[in-house]
Write an enzyme that holds these catalytic residues in place. Structure first.
Site, PDB file in Angstrom:
ATOM      1  N   HIS A 122     -46.201 -15.221  51.750  1.00  0.00           N
ATOM      2  CA  HIS A 122     -46.313 -13.921  51.077  1.00  0.00           C
ATOM      3  C   HIS A 122     -47.454 -13.152  51.747  1.00  0.00           C
ATOM      4  O   HIS A 122     -48.408 -13.766  52.243  1.00  0.00           O
ATOM      5  CB  HIS A 122     -46.644 -14.203  49.607  1.00  0.00           C
ATOM      6  N   ASP A 199     -51.041 -21.765  48.241  1.00  0.00           N
ATOM      7  CA  ASP A 199     -50.625 -20.628  47.425  1.00  0.00           C
ATOM      8  C   ASP A 199     -49.590 -21.163  46.431  1.00  0.00           C
ATOM      9  O   ASP A 199     -48.436 -21.381  46.772  1.00  0.00           O
ATOM     10  CB  ASP A 199     -50.016 -19.551  48.341  1.00  0.00           C
ATOM     11  N   GLN A 202     -45.717 -19.629  43.018  1.00  0.00           N
ATOM     12  CA  GLN A 202     -44.343 -19.923  42.573  1.00  0.00           C
ATOM     13  C   GLN A 202     -44.165 -21.391  42.201  1.00  0.00           C
ATOM     14  O   GLN A 202     -43.032 -21.825  41.953  1.00  0.00           O
ATOM     15  CB  GLN A 202     -43.339 -19.554  43.685  1.00  0.00           C
ATOM     16  N   LYS A 225     -47.134 -14.898  36.222  1.00  0.00           N
ATOM     17  CA  LYS A 225     -45.885 -15.554  36.634  1.00  0.00           C
ATOM     18  C   LYS A 225     -45.629 -16.808  35.821  1.00  0.00           C
ATOM     19  O   LYS A 225     -44.701 -17.568  36.107  1.00  0.00           O
ATOM     20  CB  LYS A 225     -45.949 -15.906  38.121  1.00  0.00           C
ATOM     21  N   CYS A 365     -42.540  -8.828  49.810  1.00  0.00           N
ATOM     22  CA  CYS A 365     -43.896  -9.040  50.346  1.00  0.00           C
ATOM     23  C   CYS A 365     -43.913 -10.175  51.364  1.00  0.00           C
ATOM     24  O   CYS A 365     -44.838 -10.991  51.385  1.00  0.00           O
ATOM     25  CB  CYS A 365     -44.907  -9.314  49.234  1.00  0.00           C
TER      26      CYS A 365
HETATM   27  N1  PMP Z   1     -47.862 -15.699  46.719  1.00  0.00           N
HETATM   28  C1  PMP Z   1     -46.590 -15.831  46.340  1.00  0.00           C
HETATM   29  C2  PMP Z   1     -45.779 -16.953  46.897  1.00  0.00           C
HETATM   30  C3  PMP Z   1     -46.045 -14.925  45.426  1.00  0.00           C
HETATM   31  O1  PMP Z   1     -44.763 -15.053  45.057  1.00  0.00           O
HETATM   32  C4  PMP Z   1     -46.855 -13.883  44.919  1.00  0.00           C
HETATM   33  C5  PMP Z   1     -46.298 -12.858  43.943  1.00  0.00           C
HETATM   34  N2  PMP Z   1     -45.101 -12.254  44.327  1.00  0.00           N
HETATM   35  C6  PMP Z   1     -48.177 -13.803  45.349  1.00  0.00           C
HETATM   36  C7  PMP Z   1     -48.651 -14.726  46.237  1.00  0.00           C
HETATM   37  C8  PMP Z   1     -49.103 -12.722  44.856  1.00  0.00           C
HETATM   38  O2  PMP Z   1     -49.354 -12.878  43.503  1.00  0.00           O
HETATM   39  P1  PMP Z   1     -50.162 -11.746  42.698  1.00  0.00           P
HETATM   40  O3  PMP Z   1     -49.450 -10.457  42.993  1.00  0.00           O
HETATM   41  O4  PMP Z   1     -50.010 -12.176  41.268  1.00  0.00           O
HETATM   42  O5  PMP Z   1     -51.562 -11.768  43.181  1.00  0.00           O
END
Ligand code: PMP
Length: 411
Positions: A122, A199, A202, A225, A365
């Site tokens: 991401h 990270d 998910q 999430k 993203c």
């Molecule tokens: N890493 C992953 C794998 C994600 O799916 C996301 C959210 N789409 C993020 C990071 C970023 O999370 P946040 O927007 O809550 O900071």
């Protein structure tokens, strides 16, 4: 087994119509809905306990502080950390990863050193490392993905070398829906004297995660999430590393003594939490952790695996539909990115919304990943504990109707 009908009753937002159809919410990888217990906790806090934490000796301040720190303990237990000193509250995964890149990165990375991530990250797990590499003259390297949608471990063995200082990888991909072999990567990183950053945005909401079993050095995730509010997240870090690191932000709450020209910091975890934190968010995240652990992360994981076993073959059977990531049912989590031949995913998502089915469309993203697999964008359905087989059927019906509409026009 979880009782999904009982669970659904806890989520008031699910009971509404969108475009005259009952809502089917399948955008859980972007954010999840909140159960009544979390909504009640937020309201209760503001109605009864609202005060600033770690200051003031009055009763409300003591109550707020106690609840805030109790939430930290709940998070510690959830991910199996050794002590609450290793649990930092942040704004979310993005902030957590930025803190590691800034604070640990500035400490440990120099010119010519290497940082290793993968093509399936991401943007939150790419850009902080790009910035670090640019600041320090370091090299950012990417681990390949196999043709069938897995992280390429053989390639990881080549990319991670004695020059590597940091390896940072998603536990579960927010596009490919694949679970990455974090333990193996951690061993590899440590063999070369690098640290392992995960990270977990998910992963933590969907399956049991134990940071000590993974031996991760840092682990990041977001409250929103996992049934919690927005604006609150977590950074786990091993004490030995956090002790050595400088705070990223400075100001009230994180100081011990302030002199005219210099200051000293509080002990962990507070030295990182400058200013008034998201107190209500943390407390409500604690309620979300209670909610998920009462149901059981293993049960949630199994429920999602059952949904995938039900829906993935149906998706794969649709002519002209491509599912990205692993095609094996047992290797695919409830994040399912797909495309319909000849249709832009935005049109697909808009058409599904007309049927009351909420999915996401775009690059999720993860622009480097989409470039790597050579698709400009995808649609993405992502499942959670309150989704049912009936939701999966509605998704399939809506996709078939969309296909029909674009091929032959309105019936
Ligand atoms: N890493 C992953 C794998 C994600 O799916 C996301 C959210 N789409 C993020 C990071 C970023 O999370 P946040 O927007 O809550 O900071």
């Amino acid at each position: 087994m979880i009782n999904v009908e009982n669970i659904r009753q806890q989520f008031p937002i699910l009971f509404q119509e969108v475009n005259d159809e009952p809502l089917v919410y399948l955008d859980n990888a972007a954010t999840t809905q909140k159960p009544q217990a979390v909504l009640d906790k937020l309201a209760y806090y503001y109605e009864h306990d609202n005060a600033n934490v770690h200051r003031g000796v009055h009763t409300l301040a003591e109550r707020a502080t106690k609840e805030y720190e109790a939430a930290r303990e709940k998070v510690r237990r959830l991910i199996g950390a050794n002590e609450t000193a290793e649990i930092l509250f942040t704004r979310g995964t993005t902030t957590s990863l930025n803190w590691v890149a800034k604070s640990y990165g500035d400490l440990a990375v120099g010119a010519g050193d290497e940082i290793v991530i993968s093509y399936m990250e991401h943007h939150s797990n790419i850009i902080p490392w790009q910035q670090l590499a640019q600041r320090k003259g370091a090299v950012l390297k990417y681990i390949d993905i196999t043709a069938d949608g897995y992280l390429d471990l053989e390639n990881a063995k080549k990319q991670i070398t004695d020059k590597t200082k940091i390896v940072s990888i998603a536990h579960v991909s927010n596009v490919l829906g694949v679970i990455n072999p974090i333990s193996e990567l951690t061993v590899l990183a440590h063999q070369h004297g690098a640290i392992m950053v995960v990270d977990g945005a998910q992963a933590v909401p969907h399956m049991p995660v134990n940071v000590q079993e993974l031996d991760a050095d840092f682990y990041a995730f977001s409250g929103h999430k996992m049934c919690g509010p927005t604006g609150i997240g977590v950074l786990y870090g091993k004490r030995a590393l956090l002790e050595k690191m400088e705070p990223v932000e400075f100001g009230g709450e994180m100081i011990d003594f302030v002199n005219l020209q210099d200051s000293t910091w509080k002990e962990l975890p507070w030295k990182f939490e400058a200013g008034t934190p998201n107190i209500a968010g943390a407390i409500a995240l604690g309620a979300a952790v209670d909610y998920l652990t009462d149901i059981g992360l293993e049960n949630i994981h199994q429920h999602e695996a059952d949904l995938v076993a039900y829906v993935l073959p149906k998706l794969q059977a649709i002519e002209g539909l491509t599912v990205y990531g692993p095609q094996k049912i047992e290797d695919h989590t409830g994040v399912i990115a797909f495309n319909l031949e000849g249709l832009h995913p935005h049109d697909v998502a808009t058409a599904l919304d007309m049927e009351g089915v909420a999915v996401r469309a775009g690059h999720h993203c993860a622009q480097p990943l989409l470039k790597y697999i050579d698709v400009p964008a995808t649609a993405r359905a992502s499942f959670y504990l309150y989704n049912t087989k009936a939701d999966a059927d509605r998704l399939i019906e809506a996709i078939l109707a969309t296909k029909e509409f674009f091929q032959h026009g309105p019936i």
